[in-house]
Design a protein around this motif. Structure first.
Motif, PDB file in Angstrom:
ATOM      1  N   LEU A   1       8.429  31.642  17.287  1.00 39.47           N
ATOM      2  CA  LEU A   1       8.366  33.109  17.275  1.00 39.47           C
ATOM      3  C   LEU A   1       7.440  33.647  18.363  1.00 39.47           C
ATOM      4  O   LEU A   1       7.774  34.599  19.068  1.00 39.47           O
ATOM      5  N   VAL A   2       6.284  33.015  18.521  1.00 39.82           N
ATOM      6  CA  VAL A   2       5.344  33.461  19.544  1.00 39.82           C
ATOM      7  C   VAL A   2       5.939  33.219  20.929  1.00 39.82           C
ATOM      8  O   VAL A   2       5.830  34.059  21.830  1.00 39.82           O
ATOM      9  N   GLY A   3       6.608  32.077  21.094  1.00 38.53           N
ATOM     10  CA  GLY A   3       7.254  31.785  22.380  1.00 38.53           C
ATOM     11  C   GLY A   3       8.318  32.811  22.732  1.00 38.53           C
ATOM     12  O   GLY A   3       8.398  33.274  23.880  1.00 38.53           O
ATOM     13  N   GLU A   4       9.137  33.187  21.748  1.00 41.26           N
ATOM     14  CA  GLU A   4      10.150  34.213  21.979  1.00 41.26           C
ATOM     15  C   GLU A   4       9.516  35.569  22.291  1.00 41.26           C
ATOM     16  O   GLU A   4       9.984  36.308  23.159  1.00 41.26           O
ATOM     17  N   ALA A   5       8.436  35.888  21.588  1.00 47.80           N
ATOM     18  CA  ALA A   5       7.756  37.167  21.828  1.00 47.80           C
ATOM     19  C   ALA A   5       7.109  37.174  23.205  1.00 47.80           C
ATOM     20  O   ALA A   5       7.114  38.205  23.896  1.00 47.80           O
ATOM     21  N   LEU A   6       6.566  36.037  23.638  1.00 48.00           N
ATOM     22  CA  LEU A   6       5.964  35.964  24.973  1.00 48.00           C
ATOM     23  C   LEU A   6       7.008  36.170  26.062  1.00 48.00           C
ATOM     24  O   LEU A   6       6.709  36.734  27.124  1.00 48.00           O
ATOM     25  N   MET A   7       8.228  35.729  25.816  1.00 49.79           N
ATOM     26  CA  MET A   7       9.292  35.886  26.816  1.00 49.79           C
ATOM     27  C   MET A   7       9.680  37.355  27.011  1.00 49.79           C
ATOM     28  O   MET A   7      10.289  37.697  28.024  1.00 49.79           O
ATOM     29  N   THR A   8       9.336  38.207  26.079  1.00 47.10           N
ATOM     30  CA  THR A   8       9.650  39.635  26.225  1.00 47.10           C
ATOM     31  C   THR A   8       8.650  40.348  27.132  1.00 47.10           C
ATOM     32  O   THR A   8       8.912  41.457  27.577  1.00 47.10           O
ATOM     33  N   LEU A   9       7.495  39.728  27.416  1.00 47.32           N
ATOM     34  CA  LEU A   9       6.467  40.335  28.270  1.00 47.32           C
ATOM     35  C   LEU A   9       6.855  40.198  29.736  1.00 47.32           C
ATOM     36  O   LEU A   9       7.619  39.305  30.120  1.00 47.32           O
ATOM     37  N   SER A  10       6.277  41.055  30.558  1.00 46.23           N
ATOM     38  CA  SER A  10       6.476  40.913  32.005  1.00 46.23           C
ATOM     39  C   SER A  10       5.778  39.630  32.454  1.00 46.23           C
ATOM     40  O   SER A  10       4.882  39.121  31.777  1.00 46.23           O
ATOM     41  N   ALA A  11       6.153  39.137  33.602  1.00 42.28           N
ATOM     42  CA  ALA A  11       5.583  37.883  34.117  1.00 42.28           C
ATOM     43  C   ALA A  11       4.076  38.010  34.319  1.00 42.28           C
ATOM     44  O   ALA A  11       3.320  37.065  34.031  1.00 42.28           O
ATOM     45  N   ASP A  12       3.611  39.154  34.812  1.00 44.92           N
ATOM     46  CA  ASP A  12       2.178  39.355  35.038  1.00 44.92           C
ATOM     47  C   ASP A  12       1.394  39.364  33.726  1.00 44.92           C
ATOM     48  O   ASP A  12       0.351  38.713  33.609  1.00 44.92           O
ATOM     49  N   HIS A  13       1.894  40.092  32.742  1.00 42.85           N
ATOM     50  CA  HIS A  13       1.218  40.143  31.438  1.00 42.85           C
ATOM     51  C   HIS A  13       1.253  38.769  30.754  1.00 42.85           C
ATOM     52  O   HIS A  13       0.255  38.335  30.178  1.00 42.85           O
ATOM     53  N   ARG A  14       2.398  38.102  30.819  1.00 42.06           N
ATOM     54  CA  ARG A  14       2.538  36.787  30.185  1.00 42.06           C
ATOM     55  C   ARG A  14       1.574  35.781  30.818  1.00 42.06           C
ATOM     56  O   ARG A  14       0.930  34.990  30.120  1.00 42.06           O
ATOM     57  N   ALA A  15       1.435  35.801  32.147  1.00 43.89           N
ATOM     58  CA  ALA A  15       0.548  34.856  32.841  1.00 43.89           C
ATOM     59  C   ALA A  15      -0.898  35.025  32.372  1.00 43.89           C
ATOM     60  O   ALA A  15      -1.595  34.033  32.117  1.00 43.89           O
ATOM     61  N   VAL A  16      -1.337  36.252  32.219  1.00 42.43           N
ATOM     62  CA  VAL A  16      -2.722  36.503  31.800  1.00 42.43           C
ATOM     63  C   VAL A  16      -2.922  36.102  30.334  1.00 42.43           C
ATOM     64  O   VAL A  16      -3.905  35.430  29.990  1.00 42.43           O
TER      65      VAL A  16
ATOM     66  N   PRO B   1       0.840  -1.201   0.000  1.00 39.47           N
ATOM     67  CA  PRO B   1       0.000   0.000   0.000  1.00 39.47           C
ATOM     68  C   PRO B   1       0.874   1.249   0.000  1.00 39.47           C
ATOM     69  O   PRO B   1       1.980   1.238   0.547  1.00 39.47           O
ATOM     70  N   PRO B   2       0.397   2.318  -0.622  1.00 41.11           N
ATOM     71  CA  PRO B   2       1.210   3.538  -0.677  1.00 41.11           C
ATOM     72  C   PRO B   2       1.361   4.159   0.707  1.00 41.11           C
ATOM     73  O   PRO B   2       0.525   3.958   1.590  1.00 41.11           O
ATOM     74  N   GLU B   3       2.441   4.904   0.875  1.00 41.77           N
ATOM     75  CA  GLU B   3       2.667   5.576   2.146  1.00 41.77           C
ATOM     76  C   GLU B   3       1.664   6.703   2.295  1.00 41.77           C
ATOM     77  O   GLU B   3       1.259   7.331   1.328  1.00 41.77           O
ATOM     78  N   ARG B   4       1.296   6.958   3.516  1.00 45.71           N
ATOM     79  CA  ARG B   4       0.380   8.065   3.779  1.00 45.71           C
ATOM     80  C   ARG B   4       1.170   9.363   3.782  1.00 45.71           C
ATOM     81  O   ARG B   4       2.273   9.432   4.295  1.00 45.71           O
ATOM     82  N   ALA B   5       0.584  10.370   3.202  1.00 45.73           N
ATOM     83  CA  ALA B   5       1.231  11.682   3.172  1.00 45.73           C
ATOM     84  C   ALA B   5       1.212  12.278   4.575  1.00 45.73           C
ATOM     85  O   ALA B   5       0.209  12.219   5.269  1.00 45.73           O
ATOM     86  N   ILE B   6       2.324  12.827   4.961  1.00 44.64           N
ATOM     87  CA  ILE B   6       2.432  13.459   6.270  1.00 44.64           C
ATOM     88  C   ILE B   6       2.426  14.960   6.046  1.00 44.64           C
ATOM     89  O   ILE B   6       3.184  15.484   5.232  1.00 44.64           O
ATOM     90  N   GLU B   7       1.565  15.618   6.781  1.00 43.62           N
ATOM     91  CA  GLU B   7       1.430  17.068   6.625  1.00 43.62           C
ATOM     92  C   GLU B   7       2.697  17.762   7.098  1.00 43.62           C
ATOM     93  O   GLU B   7       3.250  17.434   8.147  1.00 43.62           O
ATOM     94  N   ASP B   8       3.150  18.719   6.327  1.00 49.15           N
ATOM     95  CA  ASP B   8       4.338  19.481   6.693  1.00 49.15           C
ATOM     96  C   ASP B   8       3.947  20.520   7.731  1.00 49.15           C
ATOM     97  O   ASP B   8       3.140  21.406   7.464  1.00 49.15           O
ATOM     98  N   ARG B   9       4.508  20.395   8.925  1.00 48.99           N
ATOM     99  CA  ARG B   9       4.156  21.292  10.021  1.00 48.99           C
ATOM    100  C   ARG B   9       5.307  22.229  10.365  1.00 48.99           C
ATOM    101  O   ARG B   9       5.372  22.765  11.463  1.00 48.99           O
ATOM    102  N   THR B  10       6.216  22.435   9.431  1.00 49.74           N
ATOM    103  CA  THR B  10       7.374  23.290   9.676  1.00 49.74           C
ATOM    104  C   THR B  10       6.963  24.717   9.984  1.00 49.74           C
ATOM    105  O   THR B  10       7.490  25.338  10.920  1.00 49.74           O
ATOM    106  N   ASP B  11       6.015  25.251   9.214  1.00 50.53           N
ATOM    107  CA  ASP B  11       5.560  26.624   9.445  1.00 50.53           C
ATOM    108  C   ASP B  11       4.954  26.780  10.837  1.00 50.53           C
ATOM    109  O   ASP B  11       5.185  27.785  11.519  1.00 50.53           O
ATOM    110  N   GLU B  12       4.178  25.791  11.257  1.00 48.24           N
ATOM    111  CA  GLU B  12       3.583  25.838  12.591  1.00 48.24           C
ATOM    112  C   GLU B  12       4.672  25.853  13.665  1.00 48.24           C
ATOM    113  O   GLU B  12       4.556  26.565  14.671  1.00 48.24           O
ATOM    114  N   LEU B  13       5.709  25.063  13.455  1.00 48.06           N
ATOM    115  CA  LEU B  13       6.804  25.016  14.418  1.00 48.06           C
ATOM    116  C   LEU B  13       7.500  26.372  14.528  1.00 48.06           C
ATOM    117  O   LEU B  13       7.730  26.870  15.637  1.00 48.06           O
ATOM    118  N   PHE B  14       7.807  26.984  13.391  1.00 47.88           N
ATOM    119  CA  PHE B  14       8.452  28.293  13.409  1.00 47.88           C
ATOM    120  C   PHE B  14       7.543  29.358  14.024  1.00 47.88           C
ATOM    121  O   PHE B  14       8.004  30.227  14.777  1.00 47.88           O
TER     122      PHE B  14
END
Length: 168
Positions: free
Chosen positions: A106-121, A89-102
């Motif tokens: 980026l969002v994780g790095e941007a969240l780290m720039t917020l203060s702890a109080d703002h980030r928590a909320v 049987p043919p292999e199943r296509a796997i969705e490319d999730r590279t963009d989601e990872l990047f």
């Protein structure tokens, strides 16, 4: 009448079946498909009274034509066009999730720039799915303070993403 018809078909089979079978094997490349072609060819001869009334020695050309047309019709059929046997049987296509990872990096790095109080909320509201009343109760602060921190936290997050070239 029926006995005569059956006798004529048997004579037709005896004289021509082997030759039609060889011809069908040549056309299809497959002995079992050739068997089906011969059977259908003789069935069509059975259904065509004028063929059975003729001398069996003179009907070979008609039988070859019917066999050839059956093979052509089979090749043109949807079954033949859409089915192709494969070893595995043919292999199943796997969705490319590279963009989601990047994006998440980026969002994780941007969240780290917020203060702890703002980030928590912001994290609890968007990733945790909590509303302002639930956040106020969990964090032990007023609901208005939650709304304010959420507003200014999102604003700071947007600025951090703009600096990274993500948001306009």
């Amino acid at each position: 009448m029926l006995v005569d018809k059956a006798l004529a078909l048997r004579e037709l089979h005896d004289q021509h079946a082997a030759a039609i079978w060889r011809y069908a094997v040549y056309l299809t490349g497959n002995a079992s498909n050739a068997d089906d072609v011969v059977q259908e060819t003789l069935l069509r001869a059975w259904r065509t009274p004028r063929i059975l009334e003729q001398d069996p020695a003179t009907t070979r050309g008609w039988l070859y034509t019917v066999a050839r047309n059956l093979v052509i019709d089979d090749v043109r059929s949807a079954r033949h066009r859409h089915e192709s046997p494969v070893g595995e049987p043919p292999e199943r296509a796997i969705e490319d999730r590279t963009d989601e990872l990047f994006d998440s990096l980026l969002v994780g790095e941007a969240l780290m720039t917020l203060s702890a109080d703002h980030r928590a909320v912001v994290v609890r509201a968007y990733y945790g799915g909590q509303n302002t009343a639930e956040l106020a109760a969990e964090l032990g602060i007023a609901e208005g303070t939650v709304k304010s921190r959420l507003h200014y936290g999102l604003r700071a997050l947007r600025l951090a993403l703009q600096e990274k070239g993500v948001v306009r």
